[in-house]
Design a protein around this motif. Sequence first.
Motif, PDB file in Angstrom:
ATOM      1  N   ILE A   1      54.837  83.101  84.253  1.00 29.14           N
ATOM      2  CA  ILE A   1      56.169  83.571  84.779  1.00 29.14           C
ATOM      3  C   ILE A   1      56.284  82.673  85.250  1.00 29.14           C
ATOM      4  CG2 ILE A   1      56.824  85.470  86.748  1.00 29.14           C
ATOM      5  CD1 ILE A   1      54.584  86.938  86.133  1.00 29.14           C
ATOM      6  N   ALA A   2      55.377  81.572  86.856  1.00 29.45           N
ATOM      7  CA  ALA A   2      55.988  80.833  87.432  1.00 29.45           C
ATOM      8  C   ALA A   2      56.626  79.171  86.428  1.00 29.45           C
ATOM      9  CB  ALA A   2      55.072  80.036  87.776  1.00 29.45           C
ATOM     10  N   VAL A   3      56.201  79.395  85.179  1.00 32.00           N
ATOM     11  CA  VAL A   3      56.870  78.146  84.213  1.00 32.00           C
ATOM     12  C   VAL A   3      58.134  78.426  83.444  1.00 32.00           C
ATOM     13  CG1 VAL A   3      56.465  77.256  81.596  1.00 32.00           C
ATOM     14  CG2 VAL A   3      54.833  77.129  83.446  1.00 32.00           C
ATOM     15  N   VAL A   4      58.700  80.015  83.324  1.00 32.69           N
ATOM     16  CA  VAL A   4      60.113  80.705  82.958  1.00 32.69           C
ATOM     17  C   VAL A   4      60.754  79.857  84.133  1.00 32.69           C
ATOM     18  CG1 VAL A   4      61.193  82.601  82.293  1.00 32.69           C
ATOM     19  CG2 VAL A   4      58.936  81.870  80.991  1.00 32.69           C
ATOM     20  N   ARG A   5      60.629  80.636  86.003  1.00 28.31           N
ATOM     21  CA  ARG A   5      60.837  80.500  86.595  1.00 28.31           C
ATOM     22  C   ARG A   5      61.867  79.471  87.093  1.00 28.31           C
ATOM     23  NH1 ARG A   5      58.946  85.959  89.972  1.00 28.31           N
ATOM     24  NH2 ARG A   5      60.643  87.047  88.721  1.00 28.31           N
ATOM     25  N   LYS A   6      60.298  78.318  87.183  1.00 30.89           N
ATOM     26  CA  LYS A   6      61.413  76.570  87.224  1.00 30.89           C
ATOM     27  C   LYS A   6      61.767  76.451  86.152  1.00 30.89           C
ATOM     28  CE  LYS A   6      59.946  72.502  88.069  1.00 30.89           C
ATOM     29  NZ  LYS A   6      61.434  71.502  88.001  1.00 30.89           N
ATOM     30  N   VAL A   7      61.655  76.772  85.193  1.00 27.29           N
ATOM     31  CA  VAL A   7      62.730  76.341  83.739  1.00 27.29           C
ATOM     32  C   VAL A   7      64.265  76.543  84.270  1.00 27.29           C
ATOM     33  CG1 VAL A   7      63.959  76.322  81.423  1.00 27.29           C
ATOM     34  CG2 VAL A   7      61.749  75.970  81.704  1.00 27.29           C
ATOM     35  N   LEU A   8      64.714  78.363  84.157  1.00 30.78           N
ATOM     36  CA  LEU A   8      65.686  78.728  84.753  1.00 30.78           C
ATOM     37  C   LEU A   8      66.102  78.037  86.312  1.00 30.78           C
ATOM     38  CD1 LEU A   8      64.686  82.496  84.657  1.00 30.78           C
ATOM     39  CD2 LEU A   8      66.047  81.223  83.575  1.00 30.78           C
ATOM     40  N   ALA A   9      65.104  77.869  86.753  1.00 32.91           N
ATOM     41  CA  ALA A   9      65.800  76.701  88.344  1.00 32.91           C
ATOM     42  C   ALA A   9      66.045  75.959  88.455  1.00 32.91           C
ATOM     43  CB  ALA A   9      64.765  76.681  89.304  1.00 32.91           C
ATOM     44  N   ASP A  10      66.240  74.847  87.186  1.00 34.92           N
ATOM     45  CA  ASP A  10      66.585  73.353  86.896  1.00 34.92           C
ATOM     46  C   ASP A  10      68.061  73.808  86.237  1.00 34.92           C
ATOM     47  OD1 ASP A  10      63.720  72.718  87.834  1.00 34.92           O
ATOM     48  OD2 ASP A  10      63.344  71.912  85.517  1.00 34.92           O
ATOM     49  N   LEU A  11      67.883  75.048  86.019  1.00 34.43           N
ATOM     50  CA  LEU A  11      69.052  75.274  84.878  1.00 34.43           C
ATOM     51  C   LEU A  11      70.245  75.436  85.717  1.00 34.43           C
ATOM     52  CD1 LEU A  11      67.668  77.074  81.469  1.00 34.43           C
ATOM     53  CD2 LEU A  11      68.867  74.064  81.705  1.00 34.43           C
ATOM     54  N   GLY A  12      69.928  76.095  87.033  1.00 35.84           N
ATOM     55  CA  GLY A  12      70.569  77.098  87.899  1.00 35.84           C
ATOM     56  C   GLY A  12      70.776  78.236  87.763  1.00 35.84           C
ATOM     57  N   LEU A  13      69.887  78.996  87.461  1.00 34.48           N
ATOM     58  CA  LEU A  13      70.148  80.251  86.479  1.00 34.48           C
ATOM     59  C   LEU A  13      68.523  81.280  87.424  1.00 34.48           C
ATOM     60  CD1 LEU A  13      70.497  80.209  82.936  1.00 34.48           C
ATOM     61  CD2 LEU A  13      72.329  80.621  84.728  1.00 34.48           C
ATOM     62  N   SER A  14      68.142  81.190  88.573  1.00 34.79           N
ATOM     63  CA  SER A  14      66.975  81.519  89.577  1.00 34.79           C
ATOM     64  C   SER A  14      67.520  83.116  89.234  1.00 34.79           C
ATOM     65  CB  SER A  14      66.633  80.790  90.461  1.00 34.79           C
ATOM     66  OG  SER A  14      66.469  79.094  90.239  1.00 34.79           O
ATOM     67  N   HIS A  15      68.500  83.590  89.195  1.00 40.28           N
ATOM     68  CA  HIS A  15      68.968  84.975  89.145  1.00 40.28           C
ATOM     69  C   HIS A  15      68.640  85.867  88.459  1.00 40.28           C
ATOM     70  CE1 HIS A  15      73.025  83.374  86.973  1.00 40.28           C
ATOM     71  NE2 HIS A  15      72.052  84.174  87.163  1.00 40.28           N
ATOM     72  N   LEU A  16      68.328  85.245  87.213  1.00 36.12           N
ATOM     73  CA  LEU A  16      68.016  85.921  85.687  1.00 36.12           C
ATOM     74  C   LEU A  16      66.971  86.488  85.647  1.00 36.12           C
ATOM     75  CD1 LEU A  16      69.592  83.531  82.850  1.00 36.12           C
ATOM     76  CD2 LEU A  16      71.044  85.807  84.238  1.00 36.12           C
ATOM     77  N   SER A  17      66.725  88.094  85.481  1.00 40.46           N
ATOM     78  CA  SER A  17      65.563  88.216  85.742  1.00 40.46           C
ATOM     79  C   SER A  17      64.445  88.540  84.025  1.00 40.46           C
ATOM     80  CB  SER A  17      65.262  89.635  86.800  1.00 40.46           C
ATOM     81  OG  SER A  17      63.819  90.152  87.241  1.00 40.46           O
ATOM     82  N   PHE A  18      62.934  88.844  84.154  1.00 41.87           N
ATOM     83  CA  PHE A  18      62.470  89.848  83.260  1.00 41.87           C
ATOM     84  C   PHE A  18      62.792  90.742  82.479  1.00 41.87           C
ATOM     85  CE2 PHE A  18      60.207  85.962  84.472  1.00 41.87           C
ATOM     86  CZ  PHE A  18      59.860  85.354  83.206  1.00 41.87           C
ATOM     87  N   ASP A  19      62.868  91.314  81.545  1.00 45.25           N
ATOM     88  CA  ASP A  19      63.326  92.405  80.167  1.00 45.25           C
ATOM     89  C   ASP A  19      62.110  93.315  81.474  1.00 45.25           C
ATOM     90  OD1 ASP A  19      64.651  91.193  78.885  1.00 45.25           O
ATOM     91  OD2 ASP A  19      63.696  91.723  77.600  1.00 45.25           O
ATOM     92  N   ALA A  20      61.049  93.302  81.724  1.00 47.35           N
ATOM     93  CA  ALA A  20      60.402  94.670  82.843  1.00 47.35           C
ATOM     94  C   ALA A  20      59.285  93.552  83.003  1.00 47.35           C
ATOM     95  CB  ALA A  20      59.732  96.052  81.340  1.00 47.35           C
ATOM     96  N   PHE A  21      58.340  94.518  83.665  1.00 49.89           N
ATOM     97  CA  PHE A  21      56.667  93.581  84.540  1.00 49.89           C
ATOM     98  C   PHE A  21      56.313  94.648  84.547  1.00 49.89           C
ATOM     99  CE2 PHE A  21      59.790  92.072  86.437  1.00 49.89           C
ATOM    100  CZ  PHE A  21      60.140  90.169  86.674  1.00 49.89           C
ATOM    101  N   VAL A  22      55.134  94.972  84.550  1.00 51.13           N
ATOM    102  CA  VAL A  22      53.582  95.454  84.481  1.00 51.13           C
ATOM    103  C   VAL A  22      52.043  95.159  85.198  1.00 51.13           C
ATOM    104  CG1 VAL A  22      54.144  96.309  81.866  1.00 51.13           C
ATOM    105  CG2 VAL A  22      52.465  94.391  81.816  1.00 51.13           C
ATOM    106  N   GLU A  23      51.893  96.258  85.948  1.00 48.42           N
ATOM    107  CA  GLU A  23      50.602  95.562  86.390  1.00 48.42           C
ATOM    108  C   GLU A  23      49.295  96.061  85.504  1.00 48.42           C
ATOM    109  OE1 GLU A  23      50.420  95.354  90.258  1.00 48.42           O
ATOM    110  OE2 GLU A  23      52.383  94.810  90.274  1.00 48.42           O
ATOM    111  N   GLN A  24      48.055  94.356  85.663  1.00 50.55           N
ATOM    112  CA  GLN A  24      47.006  94.954  84.776  1.00 50.55           C
ATOM    113  C   GLN A  24      45.505  94.199  85.297  1.00 50.55           C
ATOM    114  OE1 GLN A  24      48.736  94.711  80.824  1.00 50.55           O
ATOM    115  NE2 GLN A  24      47.442  92.098  80.349  1.00 50.55           N
ATOM    116  N   TYR A  25      44.838  94.219  84.531  1.00 50.59           N
ATOM    117  CA  TYR A  25      44.334  92.521  85.183  1.00 50.59           C
ATOM    118  C   TYR A  25      44.152  91.021  84.960  1.00 50.59           C
ATOM    119  CZ  TYR A  25      40.904  96.477  86.727  1.00 50.59           C
ATOM    120  OH  TYR A  25      40.528  97.727  87.463  1.00 50.59           O
ATOM    121  N   ASN A  26      43.988  90.592  85.299  1.00 55.40           N
ATOM    122  CA  ASN A  26      44.092  89.277  84.834  1.00 55.40           C
ATOM    123  C   ASN A  26      42.984  88.649  84.259  1.00 55.40           C
ATOM    124  OD1 ASN A  26      45.262  86.434  84.037  1.00 55.40           O
ATOM    125  ND2 ASN A  26      45.758  86.297  86.272  1.00 55.40           N
ATOM    126  N   TRP A  27      42.686  89.758  82.829  1.00 51.71           N
ATOM    127  CA  TRP A  27      41.687  88.930  82.374  1.00 51.71           C
ATOM    128  C   TRP A  27      41.182  86.708  82.144  1.00 51.71           C
ATOM    129  CZ3 TRP A  27      38.064  92.355  82.702  1.00 51.71           C
ATOM    130  CH2 TRP A  27      37.552  93.521  82.650  1.00 51.71           C
TER     131      TRP A  27
END
Length: 141
Positions: free
Chosen positions: A115-141
Motif C-alpha cells: 500500500i505504501a508503494v502504491v501511495r508513493k507512486v500516487l504522491a509522485d504523480l500528485g494524486l494522493s487523494h485517490l484511494s483503493f477500491d476496498a480494504f480488509v483486515e486480516q493477519y499479515n502472515w
Amino acid sequence: MSKIGLNEVPDGYLYCAVSDCPMASHCLRQMAMQVLDKGVRLVTIVNPKRTMPSEACEFYRTDEPQRFACGFKGMQEEMLPRQYAVFMNRLKQHFGRTGYFERRRGDRLCSPEEIAVVRKVLADLGLSHLSFDAFVEQYNW
C-alpha cells in the motif's frame, strides 16, 4: 495468545520453534507452531540462532490484524492517460506484470508495505487523494 487454527496457516509458512521468546504469545510464527499437529509431516522453521527475542526480530509477525487493500481499478478512471501510463509502468516494475494486474483487479491483496508503494507512486504523480477500491483486515502472515 490469540487462537488461530492450523487451516488458517498458509501453505509453506515459516514457523518459529523459539517458544521461550518474550514475543511468542503475539507472534504468528510461534502461534502457528503451537497449532501444528502430527498430521503435518514436514515444516520449515526459522533458524533459532538468527532470531532476536523482541519486536525487532526480523521474523516477528504480530497477531494484530493488519489493513490490506483490495484492488485499485477505480484509480484509472480518475487519472489522465499519461498519468495512468506512468502509474502502471512504475508499479509493473515493482510487482511484475502479472502481480500488477492481480493487485489491480483485487485478486491479490496489497499488504501494508505494498500500500505504501502504491501511495508513493500516487504522491509522485500528485494524486494522493485517490484511494483503493476496498480494504480488509486480516493477519499479515
